[in-house]
Design an enzyme around this catalytic site. Structure first.
Site, PDB file in Angstrom:
ATOM      1  N   HIS A  99       0.852  -1.204   0.000  1.00 52.03           N
ATOM      2  CA  HIS A  99       0.000   0.000   0.000  1.00 52.03           C
ATOM      3  C   HIS A  99       0.889   1.255   0.000  1.00 52.03           C
ATOM      4  O   HIS A  99       0.726   2.167   0.809  1.00 52.03           O
ATOM      5  CB  HIS A  99      -0.937   0.000   1.210  1.00 52.03           C
ATOM      6  N   TYR A 135       4.643  -4.884   9.814  1.00 53.67           N
ATOM      7  CA  TYR A 135       4.433  -3.439   9.719  1.00 53.67           C
ATOM      8  C   TYR A 135       5.513  -2.680  10.485  1.00 53.67           C
ATOM      9  O   TYR A 135       5.951  -1.610  10.058  1.00 53.67           O
ATOM     10  CB  TYR A 135       3.056  -3.063  10.263  1.00 53.67           C
TER      11      TYR A 135
END
Length: 310
Positions: free
Chosen positions: A33, A299
């Site tokens: 993303h 992440y």
């Protein structure tokens, strides 16, 4: 972070490395993303979640929110039309000064059941042109991971959205709501757009600017705020909480627990925020889903690399 899923942190590092090997490295960008746009808004709960959870932002007080809409591609230059899956990450600013994150995408199922499967499937993309998944070639790996079939079939059928504001977004993973008596209830989230669902035909997409979704949102917000209803799906006794490749029963109960109003784009906001699906407040717990816990580690690694301009 509740729900020990026994995730090996080293797998997360391996996964990020695989994504970089497949798609390339883009200093300062997320490893997935990569290109996104920040907005600000207000989330107003309606109290319907109060019997199920003591989470502060789901009671009766509105809270500020930061929203990031994004493409799923790890390549920031990819046109909006290339990656049909879009993301909607919301950071709720809680009354106590802390924050809680809710990350959702436009597909309800994930393609991997375990971190090991994720790494293996991602590594399979190495031979793909320009680092983007070739869905026809990917069919070969279904023999090894048949649980991926449902998600990949959805992916094949997806069309590009007319707007970030005309998509439905799903949390994919299950979470547990915990109420004042300590009772736990499995739930999944979904954001439902006020504007309704709208997708583009292939011939329409070909005419659009590479960043048409950003342009469309700017024009739409000039006309007024963009809204989403937050629903929760109530898990039943046979609905799995540890496997994001399996859909919950179709007759599941759905409850609307609040509404998000997005007011404007944040032009000067540096894209340095970390959105983590396991960053949740008291009253919400992570499920046993190993991919959910795996994302926490992946992440963090991605965040460390991009904030060090790697």
């Amino acid at each position: 972070m509740e729900g020990n899923a026994n995730v090996k942190p080293e797998l997360a590092s391996e996964a990020v490395n695989v994504i970089e090997n497949v798609a390339g490295t883009y200093p300062g960008y997320r490893r997935a993303h990569a290109r996104g746009y920040m907005y600000e808004g207000i989330f107003t709960p309606n109290g319907n979640a109060s019997p199920l959870t003591v989470a502060a932002h789901l009671q009766d007080e509105s809270v500020p929110a930061i929203i990031r809409f994004s493409n799923s591609s790890p390549i920031p230059s990819h046109p909006d039309a290339i990656s049909p899956v879009k993301g909607m990450a919301v950071k709720f600013q809680l009354p106590n000064g802390e924050a809680s994150d809710l990350i959702a995408v436009t597909i309800p199922l994930f393609f991997a059941k375990t971190p090991e499967a994720f790494v293996d499937i991602a590594d399979f993309f190495k031979s793909a042109k320009d680092g983007f998944p070739n869905l026809k070639e990917l069919a070969k790996i279904l023999l090894k991971y048949p649980e991926s079939k449902a998600s990949l079939q959805m992916l094949k059928e997806m069309r590009s959205p007319a707007s970030f504001s005309t998509c439905q977004y799903y949390s994919i993973h299950a979470f547990y709501f915990v109420n004042a008596e300590g009772r736990r209830q499995a739930i999944k989230y979904e954001w439902v757009p006020d504007a309704g669902l709208s997708m583009l035909a292939k011939e329409e997409v070909a005419k659009r600017h590479p960043e048409y979704l950003n342009e469309e949102m700017e024009e739409r917000l000039k006309q007024g705020p963009v809204g989403f209803k937050l629903n929760i799906q109530i898990g039943g006794v046979n609905d799995p909480t540890d496997d994001s490749t399996i859909a919950w029963s179709e007759d599941k109960q759905v409850i609307t627990v609040g509404h998000l109003m997005i007011s404007n784009k944040i032009e000067s906001f540096a894209d340095h925020l970390l959105f983590d699906p396991t960053n949740i407040p008291a009253g919400i717990e992570c499920s046993e889903d190993p991919i959910l816990h795996f994302r926490h580690h992946a992440y963090a690694i991605s965040y460390d690399r991009r904030t060090h301009n790697q």
